[in-house]
Write a protein that holds these residues in place. Structure first.
Motif, PDB file in Angstrom:
ATOM      1  N   MET A   1      39.400  36.584  41.567  1.00 42.08           N
ATOM      2  CA  MET A   1      39.028  38.144  40.974  1.00 42.08           C
ATOM      3  C   MET A   1      39.794  38.834  40.203  1.00 42.08           C
ATOM      4  N   LEU A   2      40.087  39.489  39.161  1.00 43.10           N
ATOM      5  CA  LEU A   2      40.632  40.041  38.665  1.00 43.10           C
ATOM      6  C   LEU A   2      40.130  41.971  38.744  1.00 43.10           C
ATOM      7  N   ARG A   3      42.091  42.959  38.662  1.00 43.41           N
ATOM      8  CA  ARG A   3      41.603  43.722  39.370  1.00 43.41           C
ATOM      9  C   ARG A   3      42.213  44.573  38.482  1.00 43.41           C
ATOM     10  N   ILE A   4      41.953  45.282  37.463  1.00 43.52           N
ATOM     11  CA  ILE A   4      42.256  46.028  36.612  1.00 43.52           C
ATOM     12  C   ILE A   4      42.822  47.582  36.249  1.00 43.52           C
ATOM     13  N   HIS A   5      43.100  48.085  36.819  1.00 43.76           N
ATOM     14  CA  HIS A   5      44.260  49.411  37.706  1.00 43.76           C
ATOM     15  C   HIS A   5      44.750  50.127  36.116  1.00 43.76           C
ATOM     16  N   ASP A   6      43.893  51.591  35.804  1.00 43.78           N
ATOM     17  CA  ASP A   6      44.117  51.686  34.240  1.00 43.78           C
ATOM     18  C   ASP A   6      44.880  53.707  34.791  1.00 43.78           C
ATOM     19  N   ALA A   7      44.896  54.564  34.193  1.00 41.16           N
ATOM     20  CA  ALA A   7      45.366  56.113  34.886  1.00 41.16           C
ATOM     21  C   ALA A   7      44.242  56.703  35.499  1.00 41.16           C
ATOM     22  N   SER A   8      42.887  55.958  35.236  1.00 40.98           N
ATOM     23  CA  SER A   8      41.347  56.834  35.871  1.00 40.98           C
ATOM     24  C   SER A   8      40.731  55.923  37.344  1.00 40.98           C
ATOM     25  N   ARG A   9      40.602  54.385  36.982  1.00 40.55           N
ATOM     26  CA  ARG A   9      39.526  53.889  37.677  1.00 40.55           C
ATOM     27  C   ARG A   9      40.352  52.739  38.174  1.00 40.55           C
ATOM     28  N   VAL A  10      39.507  51.862  38.373  1.00 37.91           N
ATOM     29  CA  VAL A  10      40.010  50.068  38.859  1.00 37.91           C
ATOM     30  C   VAL A  10      38.811  49.283  38.760  1.00 37.91           C
TER      31      VAL A  10
END
Length: 516
Positions: A1-10
């Motif tokens: 599983m890859l979880r991508i974090h940006d300023a507003s969501r995952v």
């Protein structure tokens, strides 16, 4: 599983290991700055990686500091994931996108009912406008970065990706952007998308090829003659658009690299009305220009590259928050202004021109483009021989100077070749219209000082904003202007530059910086 974090969501993505991180971004529509399209060249795709990933190879490790390596900083195009991982994307303020523009007066003469949308597909950005067709009233406008940017910053890279098997993904990306714009516009105006009776698309020829998933092979090989110039209608279903009842029109291009965006700009600026010579130039990754000599229309395009969009420049970026956008000399000292007045962490195209103009005026860059450490009296040259932009930590390298030299020479030489072909000089021109986001914000004096614009142009420049979007909007609202745009495109004569001896001679000359 890859979880991508940006300023507003995952965002969570299931994937099969091993997998290259940049490829997963492209496959799943994750927006990450990657101007070279994942070819390990631009070094813009810094992210933070925690979890299952192969360690950096020797090249990647050499490009990062010990502190960055310890913090998990990686380049997406060089990182192979091997298991569960968390990736954090860098946060920057939103890109500033030009939507407004000067336009001719347009009386309502609709060729469809209800509401209509005009969409300008730029290489870097997209802009959209929604009108009530009965009276031509503008109800909403909006913009966003072109989602195709994750495949590469410039037209050539995207054509190569399309030919390499990514045609469907490229089409899906730009259609995703179009649908997002259409949805936003309809929501803002309180309009049901089913009430949209017409949508006009404009853009350079390659953008329309990629939108329609047409094979761009003809654009990639000499003699570079397009096998489709558009000026045609299609259905919403063929483009997967969210406007089921709309008639879709794709604006006609003039030639392979003088696209429907220039046709639209010529129309909206009234370039060809009257007998006074005028020139329109849109400076971007593909510099397109059109000259009306009073009787006929001459056009050309130069491959300027993406330097003015921030790609290919070590700390270059788009016009987003924190980008140096203006550089001035105050009492012999360099002063900077940033987008949003945020701390400087990059430099966009307009700042790039100003900075080089300041460096040349101070003698820090000589006429050949070499950084001259001996001329430094204020400490702007670092120990590594780079140039510091004022008191910021943004640096300008020798390689950056060379990239700008190539880009500015291509634009200037194209303009001079058009003038010579028409038997005109800068003095003969009534006006020089600067179109597009970059053309609107650049300082004409700086552009002339470094030789991006020929001598004598700065005093005649008129910023016309998003002329392409305004032209598409005019065609949307008036059937006579639609026919007029097709006539202009048919009658425009493209001056080839690839083997043009005048262009080649001028290109060599214009690599130099003008004497201060």
């Amino acid at each position: 599983m890859l979880r991508i974090h940006d300023a507003s969501r995952v965002t969570s993505i299931e994937y099969t290991a091993p997998a290259l991180l940049s490829s997963l971004f492209s496959q799943h529509g994750i927006s990450c700055e990657m101007p070279c399209g994942g070819q390990r060249r631009c070094l813009k795709c810094r992210v933070t990686v925690r979890g299952g990933a192969l360690p950096p190879d020797a090249r990647e490790a050499s490009l990062l500091t010990d502190a960055e390596l310890a913090a998990g900083v990686r380049f997406a195009c060089m990182t192979t994931l091997t298991g569960d991982a968390d990736v954090t994307l860098p946060h920057h303020g939103g890109m500033r996108i030009q939507t407004a523009g000067s336009t001719r007066e347009v009386s309502p003469e609709p060729w469809a009912g209800g509401f209509g949308a005009a969409i300008d597909i730029g290489t870097t950005t997209m802009a959209g406008y929604l009108y009530r067709l009965s009276d031509g009233a503008l109800l909403a406008s909006d913009s966003l970065p072109n989602p195709q940017g994750r495949f590469g910053a410039d037209v050539v890279t995207r054509i190569e990706r399309s030919l390499g098997g990514d045609a469907e993904a490229l089409a899906a990306a730009v259609r995703e952007g179009a649908n997002e714009l259409l949805a936003r516009l309809c929501t803002a105006a309180g309009v049901d998308s089913a009430e949209t009776g017409a949508v006009v698309f404009t853009g350079n020829t390659a953008m329309l090829y990629l939108l329609t998933e047409r094979n761009p092979y003809a654009l990639s090989r000499s003699p570079f003659e397009a096998d489709e110039l558009f000026g045609l209608y299609c259905t919403p279903e063929s483009l997967g658009l969210c406007t089921p009842n709309a008639k879709i029109y794709l604006m006609r291009s003039i030639s392979a690299f003088v696209g429907g965006d220039i046709t639209a700009g010529i129309l909206s600026s009234s370039l060809c009305e009257g007998n006074m010579p005028r020139l329109l130039v849109d400076i971007g990754t593909n510099g397109e220009m059109a000259l009306w000599d009073g009787k006929k229309l001459l056009c050309c395009a130069t491959a300027a590259g993406p330097a003015f969009e921030g790609a290919g420049i070590s700390q270059g970026c788009t016009a987003r928050e924190g980008a140096i956008c203006r550089v001035t000399l105050e009492g012999g000292q360099i002063a900077v202004q940033t987008v949003g007045d945020a701390p400087a962490d990059g430099i966009c195209g307009s700042g790039l021109l100003d900075a080089l103009a300041a460096f040349t005026k101070l003698g820090l860059v000589d006429e050949t483009g070499c950084i001259d450490e001996d001329a430094d009296e204020e400490g702007y040259v670092t120990a590594d021989g780079d140039l510091r932009v004022g008191s910021t930590q943004v640096l300008f390298t020798q390689k950056d100077v060379r990239a700008v030299q190539l880009a500015k020479s291509a634009i200037c030489s194209g303009l001079e070749t058009l003038l010579e072909t028409a038997g005109l000089t800068a003095d003969d021109l009534d006006a020089v219209y600067l179109a597009g986001g970059f053309g609107t914000v650049l300082n004409p004096a700086s552009a002339e000082a470094i030789g991006l614009l020929p001598k004598g142009f700065a005093a005649k420049t008129v910023a016309v904003g998003n002329a392409a979007g305004m032209g598409a909007a005019a065609v949307l609202r008036n059937r006579t202007l639609l026919a007029e745009s097709e006539r202009l495109a048919r009658e425009g004569e493209t001056v080839p530059l690839a083997e043009n001896p005048v262009f080649m001679e001028k290109f060599v000359e214009n690599m130099m910086f003008p004497e201060v």
